[in-house]
Design a protein around this motif. Sequence first.
Motif, PDB file in Angstrom:
ATOM      1  N   GLU A  41       0.795  -1.335  -0.472  1.00  0.00           N
ATOM      2  CA  GLU A  41      -0.640   0.460   0.325  1.00  0.00           C
ATOM      3  C   GLU A  41       1.178   1.134  -0.351  1.00  0.00           C
ATOM      4  O   GLU A  41       0.783   1.924  -0.314  1.00  0.00           O
ATOM      5  N   ARG A  42       1.853   1.312   1.289  1.00  0.00           N
ATOM      6  CA  ARG A  42       2.822   1.844   1.141  1.00  0.00           C
ATOM      7  C   ARG A  42       3.495   2.846  -0.816  1.00  0.00           C
ATOM      8  O   ARG A  42       3.525   3.535  -0.702  1.00  0.00           O
ATOM      9  N   ALA A  43       3.819   1.004  -1.099  1.00  0.00           N
ATOM     10  CA  ALA A  43       5.174   1.736  -1.918  1.00  0.00           C
ATOM     11  C   ALA A  43       4.456   2.276  -3.376  1.00  0.00           C
ATOM     12  O   ALA A  43       4.233   3.199  -3.745  1.00  0.00           O
ATOM     13  N   ASP A  44       2.676   1.586  -3.511  1.00  0.00           N
ATOM     14  CA  ASP A  44       2.106   2.266  -4.109  1.00  0.00           C
ATOM     15  C   ASP A  44       1.854   3.417  -4.131  1.00  0.00           C
ATOM     16  O   ASP A  44       1.374   3.935  -6.060  1.00  0.00           O
ATOM     17  N   ALA A  45       1.521   4.392  -3.376  1.00  0.00           N
ATOM     18  CA  ALA A  45       0.953   5.029  -3.001  1.00  0.00           C
ATOM     19  C   ALA A  45       2.308   5.862  -3.490  1.00  0.00           C
ATOM     20  O   ALA A  45       2.011   7.023  -3.717  1.00  0.00           O
ATOM     21  N   ALA A  46       3.253   5.879  -3.171  1.00  0.00           N
ATOM     22  CA  ALA A  46       4.934   6.051  -3.745  1.00  0.00           C
ATOM     23  C   ALA A  46       4.779   6.804  -4.584  1.00  0.00           C
ATOM     24  O   ALA A  46       4.568   7.721  -5.204  1.00  0.00           O
ATOM     25  N   CYS A  47       4.171   5.584  -5.337  1.00  0.00           N
ATOM     26  CA  CYS A  47       4.731   5.723  -7.165  1.00  0.00           C
ATOM     27  C   CYS A  47       3.450   6.177  -7.034  1.00  0.00           C
ATOM     28  O   CYS A  47       3.446   7.316  -8.594  1.00  0.00           O
ATOM     29  N   ALA A  48       2.684   5.882  -7.374  1.00  0.00           N
ATOM     30  CA  ALA A  48       1.210   6.377  -7.597  1.00  0.00           C
ATOM     31  C   ALA A  48       1.157   7.892  -7.957  1.00  0.00           C
ATOM     32  O   ALA A  48       0.856   8.851  -9.152  1.00  0.00           O
ATOM     33  N   LYS A  49       1.432   8.636  -6.696  1.00  0.00           N
ATOM     34  CA  LYS A  49       1.726  10.268  -6.641  1.00  0.00           C
ATOM     35  C   LYS A  49       2.712  11.100  -8.135  1.00  0.00           C
ATOM     36  O   LYS A  49       2.414  12.012  -8.319  1.00  0.00           O
ATOM     37  N   HIS A  50       3.331   9.990  -8.615  1.00  0.00           N
ATOM     38  CA  HIS A  50       4.105  10.585  -9.960  1.00  0.00           C
ATOM     39  C   HIS A  50       3.530   9.976 -10.924  1.00  0.00           C
ATOM     40  O   HIS A  50       3.799  10.885 -12.272  1.00  0.00           O
ATOM     41  N   ARG A  51       1.957   9.429 -11.491  1.00  0.00           N
ATOM     42  CA  ARG A  51       1.098   8.908 -12.685  1.00  0.00           C
ATOM     43  C   ARG A  51       0.832  10.503 -13.554  1.00  0.00           C
ATOM     44  O   ARG A  51       0.749  10.557 -14.491  1.00  0.00           O
ATOM     45  N   PRO A  52       0.006  11.507 -12.185  1.00  0.00           N
ATOM     46  CA  PRO A  52      -0.489  12.983 -12.986  1.00  0.00           C
ATOM     47  C   PRO A  52       0.958  12.782 -13.760  1.00  0.00           C
ATOM     48  O   PRO A  52       0.528  13.969 -14.935  1.00  0.00           O
ATOM     49  N   ALA A  53       1.786  13.185 -13.405  1.00  0.00           N
ATOM     50  CA  ALA A  53       3.176  13.834 -13.989  1.00  0.00           C
ATOM     51  C   ALA A  53       3.587  13.226 -15.391  1.00  0.00           C
ATOM     52  O   ALA A  53       3.473  14.307 -16.334  1.00  0.00           O
ATOM     53  N   ALA A  55       1.148  11.343 -16.937  1.00  0.00           N
ATOM     54  CA  ALA A  55       0.267  11.700 -17.754  1.00  0.00           C
ATOM     55  C   ALA A  55       0.098  13.218 -18.027  1.00  0.00           C
ATOM     56  O   ALA A  55      -0.656  13.016 -20.016  1.00  0.00           O
ATOM     57  N   GLU A  56       0.459  13.806 -17.378  1.00  0.00           N
ATOM     58  CA  GLU A  56       0.627  15.569 -18.650  1.00  0.00           C
ATOM     59  C   GLU A  56       1.324  15.294 -19.872  1.00  0.00           C
ATOM     60  O   GLU A  56       1.420  16.493 -20.376  1.00  0.00           O
ATOM     61  N   LEU A  57       2.217  14.295 -19.522  1.00  0.00           N
ATOM     62  CA  LEU A  57       3.820  14.229 -20.503  1.00  0.00           C
ATOM     63  C   LEU A  57       3.376  13.633 -21.796  1.00  0.00           C
ATOM     64  O   LEU A  57       3.956  13.783 -22.764  1.00  0.00           O
ATOM     65  N   GLY A  58       1.993  13.573 -21.403  1.00  0.00           N
ATOM     66  CA  GLY A  58       1.577  12.515 -22.848  1.00  0.00           C
ATOM     67  C   GLY A  58       2.207  11.764 -23.261  1.00  0.00           C
ATOM     68  O   GLY A  58       3.610  10.574 -22.903  1.00  0.00           O
ATOM     69  N   PRO A  59       1.789  10.815 -24.203  1.00  0.00           N
ATOM     70  CA  PRO A  59       2.649  10.067 -25.500  1.00  0.00           C
ATOM     71  C   PRO A  59       3.873  10.271 -25.705  1.00  0.00           C
ATOM     72  O   PRO A  59       3.595  11.377 -26.045  1.00  0.00           O
ATOM     73  N   ALA A  60       5.033   9.813 -26.589  1.00  0.00           N
ATOM     74  CA  ALA A  60       5.699   9.695 -26.938  1.00  0.00           C
ATOM     75  C   ALA A  60       5.696  10.830 -28.597  1.00  0.00           C
ATOM     76  O   ALA A  60       4.777  10.149 -28.799  1.00  0.00           O
ATOM     77  N   PRO A  61       6.319  11.885 -28.355  1.00  0.00           N
ATOM     78  CA  PRO A  61       6.223  12.028 -30.419  1.00  0.00           C
ATOM     79  C   PRO A  61       6.711  10.931 -31.114  1.00  0.00           C
ATOM     80  O   PRO A  61       7.971  12.085 -31.495  1.00  0.00           O
ATOM     81  N   ARG A  62       6.588  10.052 -31.336  1.00  0.00           N
ATOM     82  CA  ARG A  62       7.389   9.043 -32.505  1.00  0.00           C
ATOM     83  C   ARG A  62       7.667  10.262 -33.937  1.00  0.00           C
ATOM     84  O   ARG A  62       8.687   9.845 -34.315  1.00  0.00           O
ATOM     85  N   SER A  63       5.950  10.363 -34.444  1.00  0.00           N
ATOM     86  CA  SER A  63       6.704  11.029 -35.733  1.00  0.00           C
ATOM     87  C   SER A  63       7.551  12.588 -35.681  1.00  0.00           C
ATOM     88  O   SER A  63       7.607  13.301 -37.273  1.00  0.00           O
ATOM     89  N   ALA A  64       7.219  13.375 -34.459  1.00  0.00           N
ATOM     90  CA  ALA A  64       7.751  14.817 -34.641  1.00  0.00           C
ATOM     91  C   ALA A  64       9.307  14.606 -34.922  1.00  0.00           C
ATOM     92  O   ALA A  64       9.784  15.438 -34.509  1.00  0.00           O
ATOM     93  N   GLY A  65      10.099  13.203 -34.890  1.00  0.00           N
ATOM     94  CA  GLY A  65      11.526  13.260 -34.856  1.00  0.00           C
ATOM     95  C   GLY A  65      12.658  13.134 -33.722  1.00  0.00           C
ATOM     96  O   GLY A  65      11.780  13.473 -32.396  1.00  0.00           O
ATOM     97  N   PRO A  66      13.411  12.261 -33.904  1.00  0.00           N
ATOM     98  CA  PRO A  66      14.368  12.635 -32.526  1.00  0.00           C
ATOM     99  C   PRO A  66      14.815  13.471 -31.583  1.00  0.00           C
ATOM    100  O   PRO A  66      14.624  12.866 -30.595  1.00  0.00           O
ATOM    101  N   ASP A  67      14.845  14.520 -32.065  1.00  0.00           N
ATOM    102  CA  ASP A  67      15.444  15.706 -31.107  1.00  0.00           C
ATOM    103  C   ASP A  67      13.709  14.978 -30.478  1.00  0.00           C
ATOM    104  O   ASP A  67      13.877  15.427 -28.931  1.00  0.00           O
ATOM    105  N   ALA A  68      12.312  15.000 -30.841  1.00  0.00           N
ATOM    106  CA  ALA A  68      11.652  16.282 -29.723  1.00  0.00           C
ATOM    107  C   ALA A  68      11.317  14.626 -29.493  1.00  0.00           C
ATOM    108  O   ALA A  68      11.173  14.818 -27.709  1.00  0.00           O
ATOM    109  N   PHE A  69      11.860  13.109 -29.697  1.00  0.00           N
ATOM    110  CA  PHE A  69      10.816  11.926 -28.925  1.00  0.00           C
ATOM    111  C   PHE A  69      12.155  12.099 -27.544  1.00  0.00           C
ATOM    112  O   PHE A  69      11.554  11.537 -26.761  1.00  0.00           O
ATOM    113  N   TYR A  70      13.142  12.534 -27.739  1.00  0.00           N
ATOM    114  CA  TYR A  70      14.628  12.217 -26.866  1.00  0.00           C
ATOM    115  C   TYR A  70      14.297  12.692 -25.638  1.00  0.00           C
ATOM    116  O   TYR A  70      14.824  12.795 -24.754  1.00  0.00           O
ATOM    117  N   ASP A  71      13.991  14.433 -25.903  1.00  0.00           N
ATOM    118  CA  ASP A  71      13.561  14.981 -25.614  1.00  0.00           C
ATOM    119  C   ASP A  71      12.490  15.417 -24.244  1.00  0.00           C
ATOM    120  O   ASP A  71      12.042  15.231 -22.847  1.00  0.00           O
TER     121      ASP A  71
END
Length: 159
Positions: A41-53, A55-71
């Motif tokens: 419970e405690r470990a999962d709670a510690a990890c879960a608090k990072h899920r919103p961050a 989600a905010e980043l969204g999926p990897a922009p693979r079609s935007a080129g390597p610079d955007a992907f690796y950034d």
Amino acid sequence: MGDDTRWLKVGVPVVGVLLAAIGLLYASGIMPPFGKTGYIERADAACAKHRPALAELGPAPRSAGPDAFYDHLRRVVAVMRAAHRDWGAITMPPGIASSVRDAYASTDTAIRLYEQSVEEAGRGDLAKADAYLQDANKQGQLAFTKSRAAGLNVCPVGF
């Protein structure tokens, strides 16, 4: 000899006070719950608090080129590393410590491979970056599998 029940007059109230103190420490969060369930419970709670961050980043922009992907990957890896650090701060109970340590170590290896991939991309060596990325993805899958086998439901984050 005296009164053989004298210890009851002193012992029972002392035990009652100790049990009440332990309950208070547990309820206040000062003393963590014991055993596997409390740890998970405690470990999962510690990890879960990072899920919103993540989600905010969204999926990897693979079609935007390597610079955007690796950034993007660099930002994802920073969140993964923070979640991993928070997970590691939770004390593991002896009964599951071996399996959790194994999952934690596999997660650390995967994150280090992702970090190396980002570094290589920053140097302009996309072939090496992609090779590290493939290794990181394999190690990440292993870390995920080991974590679920250990009973964790959220950790590791980002895999």
